[in-house]
Design a protein around this motif. Structure first.
Motif, mmCIF file in Angstrom:
data_model
loop_
_atom_site.group_PDB
_atom_site.id
_atom_site.type_symbol
_atom_site.label_atom_id
_atom_site.label_comp_id
_atom_site.label_asym_id
_atom_site.label_seq_id
_atom_site.Cartn_x
_atom_site.Cartn_y
_atom_site.Cartn_z
ATOM 1 N N LEU A 127 -2.126 27.860 3.673
ATOM 2 C CA LEU A 127 -1.942 26.839 2.644
ATOM 3 C C LEU A 127 -0.539 26.259 2.672
ATOM 4 N N THR A 128 0.454 27.106 2.917
ATOM 5 C CA THR A 128 1.840 26.646 2.881
ATOM 6 C C THR A 128 2.191 25.775 4.086
ATOM 7 N N ALA A 129 1.292 25.693 5.066
ATOM 8 C CA ALA A 129 1.556 24.890 6.264
ATOM 9 C C ALA A 129 1.135 23.431 6.086
ATOM 10 N N THR A 130 0.594 23.080 4.932
ATOM 11 C CA THR A 130 0.158 21.713 4.687
ATOM 12 C C THR A 130 1.352 20.775 4.606
ATOM 13 N N ASN A 131 1.325 19.719 5.385
ATOM 14 C CA ASN A 131 2.393 18.719 5.385
ATOM 15 C C ASN A 131 1.898 17.437 4.723
ATOM 16 N N LEU A 132 2.710 16.873 3.844
ATOM 17 C CA LEU A 132 2.416 15.608 3.183
ATOM 18 C C LEU A 132 3.390 14.556 3.697
ATOM 19 N N ILE A 133 2.855 13.419 4.126
ATOM 20 C CA ILE A 133 3.682 12.316 4.624
ATOM 21 C C ILE A 133 3.408 11.099 3.760
ATOM 22 N N ALA A 134 4.432 10.636 3.033
ATOM 23 C CA ALA A 134 4.304 9.469 2.164
ATOM 24 C C ALA A 134 4.702 8.212 2.925
ATOM 25 N N GLN A 135 3.858 7.203 2.861
ATOM 26 C CA GLN A 135 4.107 5.948 3.577
ATOM 27 C C GLN A 135 3.903 4.762 2.634
ATOM 28 N N GLN A 195 0.835 -1.198 0.000
ATOM 29 C CA GLN A 195 0.000 0.000 0.000
ATOM 30 C C GLN A 195 0.868 1.246 0.000
ATOM 31 N N GLU A 196 0.544 2.155 -0.898
ATOM 32 C CA GLU A 196 1.161 3.478 -0.914
ATOM 33 C C GLU A 196 0.118 4.476 -0.422
ATOM 34 N N ARG A 197 0.472 5.240 0.583
ATOM 35 C CA ARG A 197 -0.483 6.165 1.196
ATOM 36 C C ARG A 197 0.167 7.528 1.403
ATOM 37 N N ILE A 198 -0.519 8.573 0.980
ATOM 38 C CA ILE A 198 -0.050 9.932 1.221
ATOM 39 C C ILE A 198 -1.012 10.586 2.209
ATOM 40 N N MET A 199 -0.512 10.838 3.409
ATOM 41 C CA MET A 199 -1.305 11.427 4.477
ATOM 42 C C MET A 199 -1.053 12.931 4.542
#
Length: 419
Positions: free
Chosen positions: A161-169, A149-153
């Motif tokens: 808007l610039t404070a959005t964090n993306l975590i790829a797992q 599974q590939e998941r982007i949280m």
């Protein structure tokens, strides 16, 4: 001289104490990475379209992944492969006009589309996209499954808007299960028992923001791909959880199920300074030219994941091949309800109850409906020879309380051979 030596020793001791405290916390104790501590469960379009219910539903390739007791009498199943894609916030994205801007293809259109797209991500936790792939084989009470599974949280601490964090797992899992059936009352009451074990390995990258991605791409001194592989830390580790399930089968298709899942579910995690460092240690070779200036983040930690007990009631009467109805009611984590009284018990029961119904028509079409924490879900399944297509539209709660932050999602699954 003695004073200088004493000062140097004091500074060294302070640095030894402060340095570990200043290291980045990549564990779920850090709010940014909280979602990485969730127990792994592959995306089941069928279950999601039924409101999350399905402990006692047999006959599908992924039934034993929900409840290992479903292997008993489950027969031969081979799904090779099953691909599931899930997109979150589809309604908000369509209404935002971001897709129209992207289709223009101009720089201004791409910038506008990106801004609108980021605007659909609300404060707090969420998901962006998930992709699952699996291969499953069941035969004579045995079952084996390979999943990835590939998941982007997402995690957004504020409204900026610039404070959005993306975590790829990325998570991989191998599951082995075994189930047996015992006849208690001939032709009336029987008992299914099953056990399964998983070997899970997951890794997730350090959070990335819009600014960090832009800086990486805009850096003319290095290739963005090499910079990413050499500069982005990650955490990786494994868990070996066990599950056990029981089905008590009654006449007229009535079935009571219980599943104790996630025994020994704690993760042993290690932090790597970069993707290349991880590749060198785990795979034996780096993915690109190593950077001698790689960071120093490293260390180990444990992610505690408690076991849970789920219970469910399923009615699947056999009234012929033209129409096959299923009604399922599940209560998740029933142990957490102990000790609750009055309003607290009612709220807890409502929050943890899943309701689902499915009707199979002419062995070709499944129509599904469900209720999960008050949110409705719908889905369909279509079987054409060896081709199987499932789709579901549903909502999940990402807030602390019901109604805080529901996020809608659409999942589409395609598989070959067994449904």
């Amino acid at each position: 001289m003695k004073n200088i030596t004493l000062i140097s020793i004091v500074i060294a001791l302070v640095l030894l104490v402060v340095a570990p405290l200043a290291a980045t916390d990549y564990s779920p104790d850090n709010d940014i990475y909280k979602q990485t501590g969730e127990p792994f469960m592959g995306t089941s379009t069928r279950v999601l379209s039924m409101g999350g219910a399905g402990l006692g539903v047999k006959g599908y390739y992924d039934s034993f992944l929900i409840n290992p007791a479903n292997l008993a009498g489950g027969g031969f199943k081979l799904s090779l492969p099953a691909i599931t894609v899930t997109a979150y916030n589809p309604k908000a994205i369509l209404e935002s006009g971001a897709i129209d801007d992207f289709q223009e293809g101009t720089d201004s259109g791409m910038l506008s589309g990106a801004s609108k797209f980021l605007g659909t991500i609300k404060k707090g936790y969420g998901d962006l996209v998930t992709t699952d792939a699996s291969v499953v084989l069941t035969l004579g009470g045995f079952g084996i499954a390979l999943e990835t599974q590939e998941r982007i949280m997402t995690y957004k601490p504020g409204v900026d808007l610039t404070a959005t964090n993306l975590i790829a797992q990325i998570t991989t899992a191998a599951t082995v299960g075994f189930g047996l059936n015992f006849e208690l009352v001939p032709n009336a009451i029987s008992l299914d028992v099953g056990v399964s074990g998983k070997a899970i390995y997951k890794l997730y990258l350090e959070k990335q923001s819009a600014s960090s991605i832009t800086d990486m791409v805009a850096d003319d001194t290095a290739d963005p791909a090499e910079k990413f592989l050499n500069d982005v830390p990650l955490a990786a580790g494994y868990a070996l959880p066990l599950s056990a399930g029981v089905n008590l089968n009654f006449p007229f298709g009535l079935r009571f199920s219980t599943v104790a899942r996630n025994f020994n579910g704690n993760y042993s995690m290690e932090v790597f300074p970069s993707v290349n460092d991880w590749a060198e240690k785990v795979l034996g070779s780096s993915l690109t030219t190593p950077n001698t200036t790689t960071g120093t983040d490293s260390g180990t930690f444990e992610v505690v994941s408690d076991w849970k007990l789920d219970a469910g009631l399923t009615w699947a009467p056999n009234i012929g091949s033209l129409i096959r109805p299923i009604i399922a009611v599940d209560v998740l984590d029933v142990m957490s309800l102990s000790g609750l009284e009055d309003d607290a018990l009612a709220r807890g029961f409502f929050s943890q109850t899943r309701l689902g119904a499915s009707v199979r028509l002419l062995s070709l079409l499944d129509v599904r409906y469900g209720i999960n924490q008050g949110y409705q879900s719908i889905g369909v399944g279509l079987d054409l020879l060896i081709f199987h297509l499932d789709a579901a539209y549903y909502q999940l709660e990402y807030g602390n309380d019901l109604g805080d932050k529901p996020i809608d999602a659409v999942s589409v699954r395609f598989s070959l051979l067994s449904r």
